[in-house]
Motif scaffolding. Structure first.
Motif, short mmCIF file in Angstrom:
data_model
loop_
_atom_site.label_atom_id
_atom_site.label_comp_id
_atom_site.label_asym_id
_atom_site.label_seq_id
_atom_site.Cartn_x
_atom_site.Cartn_y
_atom_site.Cartn_z
N VAL A 254 18.52 57.15 17.85
CA VAL A 254 19.85 57.46 18.37
C VAL A 254 19.84 58.91 18.81
N ALA A 255 20.46 59.17 19.97
CA ALA A 255 20.46 60.53 20.49
C ALA A 255 21.76 60.79 21.24
N TYR A 256 22.33 61.96 20.99
CA TYR A 256 23.46 62.42 21.79
C TYR A 256 22.93 63.34 22.88
N THR A 257 23.42 63.17 24.09
CA THR A 257 23.16 64.13 25.17
C THR A 257 24.34 64.15 26.12
N PRO A 258 24.53 65.27 26.80
CA PRO A 258 25.36 65.22 28.00
C PRO A 258 24.58 64.46 29.07
N CYS A 259 25.29 63.80 29.97
CA CYS A 259 24.66 63.01 31.02
C CYS A 259 25.20 63.46 32.37
N PHE A 260 24.33 63.41 33.39
CA PHE A 260 24.69 63.95 34.70
C PHE A 260 24.37 62.91 35.79
N ARG A 261 25.38 62.57 36.58
CA ARG A 261 25.19 61.59 37.65
C ARG A 261 25.98 62.02 38.89
N ARG A 262 25.31 62.02 40.01
CA ARG A 262 25.99 62.40 41.26
C ARG A 262 26.97 61.32 41.70
N GLU A 263 26.74 60.08 41.26
CA GLU A 263 27.62 58.97 41.65
C GLU A 263 27.73 58.89 43.17
N ALA A 264 26.55 58.93 43.85
CA ALA A 264 26.53 58.95 45.31
C ALA A 264 27.15 57.70 45.91
N GLY A 265 27.10 56.59 45.19
CA GLY A 265 27.62 55.34 45.74
C GLY A 265 28.99 54.96 45.22
N SER A 266 29.73 55.92 44.65
CA SER A 266 31.00 55.58 43.99
C SER A 266 32.21 55.80 44.87
N TYR A 267 32.00 56.07 46.16
CA TYR A 267 33.15 56.31 47.04
C TYR A 267 34.10 55.11 47.02
N GLY A 268 35.37 55.40 46.83
CA GLY A 268 36.37 54.33 46.82
C GLY A 268 36.61 53.74 45.45
N LYS A 269 35.77 54.07 44.46
CA LYS A 269 35.97 53.53 43.13
C LYS A 269 36.98 54.38 42.37
N GLU A 270 37.55 53.82 41.31
CA GLU A 270 38.56 54.51 40.51
C GLU A 270 37.95 55.75 39.87
N THR A 271 38.52 56.92 40.17
CA THR A 271 37.99 58.17 39.64
C THR A 271 39.05 58.98 38.89
N LYS A 272 40.20 58.39 38.61
CA LYS A 272 41.30 59.12 38.00
C LYS A 272 40.93 59.61 36.60
#
Length: 419
Positions: A254-272
């Motif tokens: 088990v490991a905790y980390t911060p995670c980083f994603r550009r989400e390049a394909g998330s245009y139009g998805k719920e981001t609120k």
């Protein structure tokens, strides 16, 4: 990565998997390069055998004092041919390796076939949606009222999708992480790791993020290093290029980390609010196991992740992903979706996946079984769980009519609260 022999013997199965996963891998090109490689290898092996035969003949003639001039000339020519073939083989092997990295994993037989999430199957529902005597607020309204987040300043510092937790919001986030780590350590017998959050290209390739998902990753170009999208990446690779004993298996981390994603394909998805972020925190569960025990391990990780949601008494459902919604590397995946009453929908807080030997082949992770045979082991992982949408569900479920939040009692020890 799939074994080239498996691909060669199961062409239509692999072709169907590529189609069912909505991938665009060029299987015909792969098979063409494979045939070239096999022909070159045959010629190379033939010449090496001939070279060895002539070398033995030269040694024999030297002992008897016979003339070896013709044999030496022949050896020079053969050595040049071998060198040329070796160079060609190196090029073709490189091309084959690149193509193999574009072939997705094969979904298991019980995975629903479908093009997108509309074909996913709900297989379990736990609990009931909380009923309110008032109209529940969403997490962003609650966060603003209780000064738990400052998204505008987070955006000022880094950009949209990089949340700034403030005051009690920061304490709750930290408490959640500690609660989940201790829960998995004490109740599920995991070993904790504190892993690097910046990894090299080989490590990202080992778990299947590269080459397919490079545009979704944050890359440090000067050093060709990547910020991790999940602790799965460094933790799975801790045994890269190693051979374990069957006695060492299973391994559970088990490991905790911060995670980083550009989400390049998330245009139009719920981001609120916290729904879709570029940086977020997650507790990850990773298993290494013998092949015959991986099905059991998948159900165990799922249960371990469910226990977190049940500890908070949150209504959720388990969804079996269809082929078109599976990740590139996954054979089978369950999503845990928790109900957020203020937002009014289910939010994914965990994906639990089995990869078979797909990642183990890419990262060269093997084990020696009871007979002494060296094989690729199986890898599995699951979020146990990610914090942003868990926070959404907790804040919205435990809100009071006046907009305050009465947090679940299980968090009290981690918030320094005594009763």
């Amino acid at each position: 990565m799939l074994d080239i022999k498996f691909i060669r013997n199961n062409i239509e199965l692999v072709r169907q998997a590529i189609s069912n996963k909505n991938e665009k891998a060029d299987l015909d090109k792969l098979l063409e390069i494979d045939e070239q490689r096999r022909q070159l290898q045959f010629e190379f092996d033939y010449l090496k055998a001939h070279q060895n035969s002539v070398s033995a003949l030269i040694a024999q003639k030297k002992k008897t004092g016979e003339n070896i001039e013709n044999e030496l000339k022949a050896m020079t020519k053969t050595a040049e041919e071998i060198k040329a073939l070796s160079a060609q083989l190196s090029i073709v092997n490189g091309e084959l390796e690149k193509l193999l990295l574009t072939i997705p994993n094969i979904p298991q037989e019980d995975v629903p076939v479908g093009k997108d999430e509309s074909a996913n199957k709900i297989i379990k529902i736990w609990g009931e949606p909380k009923q309110f005597s008032f109209t529940p607020k969403d997490h962003l309204e609650l966060a603003i009222q209780n000064k738990l987040l400052d998204l505008p300043r987070g955006a000022k510092i880094s950009g949209s999708g990089f949340p700034l937790y403030t005051g009690e919001g920061a304490r709750i986030e930290r408490a959640l992480i500690n609660f989940m780590l201790e829960f998995h350590l004490q109740k599920h017998n995991y070993t904790e790791l504190m892993a690097p959050v910046i990894v090299n290209r080989k490590t990202m390739t080992g778990t299947g993020q590269l080459p397919k998902l490079e545009e979704d990753m944050y890359r440090i170009e000067k050093d060709d290093l990547f910020l991790i999208p999940t602790a799965e990446v460094p933790v799975t690779n801790i045994f890269a290029d190693e051979v374990l004993s069957y006695k060492d298996l299973p391994q559970k981390f088990v490991a905790y980390t911060p995670c980083f994603r550009r989400e390049a394909g998330s245009y139009g998805k719920e981001t609120k609010g916290l729904q879709r972020l570029h940086q977020f925190n997650k507790v990850e569960l990773v298993h290494f196991t013998e092949p015959e025990k991986s099905a059991e391990a998948l159900e165990q990780i799922l249960s371990d992740a469910e226990d977190i949601l049940q500890a908070f008494n949150l209504h959720y459902r388990v969804v079996a992903l269809c082929t078109g919604d599976l990740s590139f590397a996954s054979q089978k995946t369950y999503d845990l979706e928790v109900w957020a009453p203020g937002t009014g929908k289910y939010l994914e807080v965990s994906s639990v996946s089995t990869f078979g030997e797909f990642q183990a082949r890419r990262a060269n992770i093997r084990y020696k079984d009871k007979t002494g045979k060296v094989k690729h082991l199986h890898t599995l992982n699951g979020s146990g769980v990610a914090t942003p949408r868990l926070l959404i569900a907790i804040w919205e479920t435990y809100q009071q009519e006046d907009g305050t939040i009465k947090l679940p009692a299980v968090l009290d020890p981690f918030l320094g609260i005594t009763i």
